[in-house]
Design a protein around this motif. Sequence first.
Motif, PDB file in Angstrom:
ATOM      1  N   VAL A  52       0.858  -1.177   0.000  1.00 39.73           N
ATOM      2  CA  VAL A  52       0.000   0.000   0.000  1.00 39.73           C
ATOM      3  C   VAL A  52       0.896   1.229   0.000  1.00 39.73           C
ATOM      4  O   VAL A  52       1.763   1.371   0.847  1.00 39.73           O
ATOM      5  CB  VAL A  52      -0.922  -0.008   1.247  1.00 39.73           C
ATOM      6  CG1 VAL A  52      -1.780   1.234   1.275  1.00 39.73           C
ATOM      7  CG2 VAL A  52      -1.767  -1.263   1.249  1.00 39.73           C
ATOM      8  N   HIS A  53       0.678   2.118  -0.951  1.00 39.21           N
ATOM      9  CA  HIS A  53       1.495   3.326  -1.040  1.00 39.21           C
ATOM     10  C   HIS A  53       0.698   4.468  -0.436  1.00 39.21           C
ATOM     11  O   HIS A  53      -0.346   4.852  -0.933  1.00 39.21           O
ATOM     12  CB  HIS A  53       1.838   3.621  -2.495  1.00 39.21           C
ATOM     13  CG  HIS A  53       2.675   4.849  -2.670  1.00 39.21           C
ATOM     14  ND1 HIS A  53       3.544   5.297  -1.728  1.00 39.21           N
ATOM     15  CD2 HIS A  53       2.786   5.719  -3.699  1.00 39.21           C
ATOM     16  CE1 HIS A  53       4.152   6.387  -2.158  1.00 39.21           C
ATOM     17  NE2 HIS A  53       3.703   6.669  -3.353  1.00 39.21           N
ATOM     18  N   ARG A  54       1.229   4.971   0.687  1.00 36.80           N
ATOM     19  CA  ARG A  54       0.576   6.088   1.355  1.00 36.80           C
ATOM     20  C   ARG A  54       1.442   7.326   1.185  1.00 36.80           C
ATOM     21  O   ARG A  54       2.666   7.235   1.263  1.00 36.80           O
ATOM     22  CB  ARG A  54       0.406   5.797   2.839  1.00 36.80           C
ATOM     23  CG  ARG A  54      -0.639   4.732   3.108  1.00 36.80           C
ATOM     24  CD  ARG A  54      -0.844   4.558   4.576  1.00 36.80           C
ATOM     25  NE  ARG A  54       0.231   3.674   5.065  1.00 36.80           N
ATOM     26  CZ  ARG A  54       0.590   3.550   6.312  1.00 36.80           C
ATOM     27  NH1 ARG A  54      -0.015   4.242   7.245  1.00 36.80           N
ATOM     28  NH2 ARG A  54       1.553   2.752   6.667  1.00 36.80           N
ATOM     29  N   PRO A  55       0.834   8.474   0.998  1.00 39.34           N
ATOM     30  CA  PRO A  55       1.634   9.698   0.906  1.00 39.34           C
ATOM     31  C   PRO A  55       2.213  10.034   2.280  1.00 39.34           C
ATOM     32  O   PRO A  55       1.645   9.679   3.300  1.00 39.34           O
ATOM     33  CB  PRO A  55       0.635  10.764   0.457  1.00 39.34           C
ATOM     34  CG  PRO A  55      -0.696  10.233   0.849  1.00 39.34           C
ATOM     35  CD  PRO A  55      -0.594   8.733   0.801  1.00 39.34           C
ATOM     36  N   PRO A  56       3.365  10.692   2.304  1.00 38.64           N
ATOM     37  CA  PRO A  56       3.956  11.038   3.603  1.00 38.64           C
ATOM     38  C   PRO A  56       3.081  12.045   4.333  1.00 38.64           C
ATOM     39  O   PRO A  56       2.340  12.802   3.713  1.00 38.64           O
ATOM     40  CB  PRO A  56       5.300  11.648   3.235  1.00 38.64           C
ATOM     41  CG  PRO A  56       5.151  12.098   1.829  1.00 38.64           C
ATOM     42  CD  PRO A  56       4.155  11.181   1.192  1.00 38.64           C
ATOM     43  N   PRO A  57       3.139  12.054   5.644  1.00 35.59           N
ATOM     44  CA  PRO A  57       2.346  13.034   6.386  1.00 35.59           C
ATOM     45  C   PRO A  57       2.772  14.455   6.012  1.00 35.59           C
ATOM     46  O   PRO A  57       3.915  14.712   5.671  1.00 35.59           O
ATOM     47  CB  PRO A  57       2.677  12.743   7.848  1.00 35.59           C
ATOM     48  CG  PRO A  57       3.494  11.503   7.866  1.00 35.59           C
ATOM     49  CD  PRO A  57       3.929  11.202   6.493  1.00 35.59           C
ATOM     50  N   ARG A  58       1.871  15.380   6.094  1.00 39.60           N
ATOM     51  CA  ARG A  58       2.147  16.749   5.656  1.00 39.60           C
ATOM     52  C   ARG A  58       3.068  17.500   6.615  1.00 39.60           C
ATOM     53  O   ARG A  58       3.687  18.462   6.223  1.00 39.60           O
ATOM     54  CB  ARG A  58       0.840  17.543   5.506  1.00 39.60           C
ATOM     55  CG  ARG A  58      -0.013  17.119   4.359  1.00 39.60           C
ATOM     56  CD  ARG A  58       0.670  17.161   3.011  1.00 39.60           C
ATOM     57  NE  ARG A  58       1.299  18.454   2.730  1.00 39.60           N
ATOM     58  CZ  ARG A  58       2.226  18.650   1.825  1.00 39.60           C
ATOM     59  NH1 ARG A  58       2.679  17.646   1.105  1.00 39.60           N
ATOM     60  NH2 ARG A  58       2.749  19.826   1.640  1.00 39.60           N
TER      61      ARG A  58
END
Length: 121
Positions: free
Chosen positions: A16-22
């Motif tokens: 699962v590819h999750r974007p890095p936290p902002r």
Amino acid sequence: MEQQPTPPTAPEAAPVHRPPPRNVPTLTEMVAADAERHSALADAAPASPVAPATLPDASDLLALLGPDLDRQISEAIGRVLHEQLLGLNGRVQKAVAEVVREAVATAHTRGAYASDVGKNP
């Protein structure tokens, strides 16, 4: 009762590819506070370069450090020699005791104990 489907096992599951936290900067973005500080430092660069402090040459340095350095070297040599002499003293005493024991044993086996003490050998 209805059975729920089992989730796929780890080898079957696709990553699962999750974007890095902002709140964590990535390599491609710049934090605004750092950008402002960087631009402020660039604007505040001095117009004329500051001359580096001149370094003392070897003779000046030796004149400055010489007496203290001589004392420290003498103390270090004294400590090392003292430690070596302590070890040497123990080895000398051990060697002398061994020589005396061997001389006494040799004299004993030759029968020197039975000879007249007042007589010269």
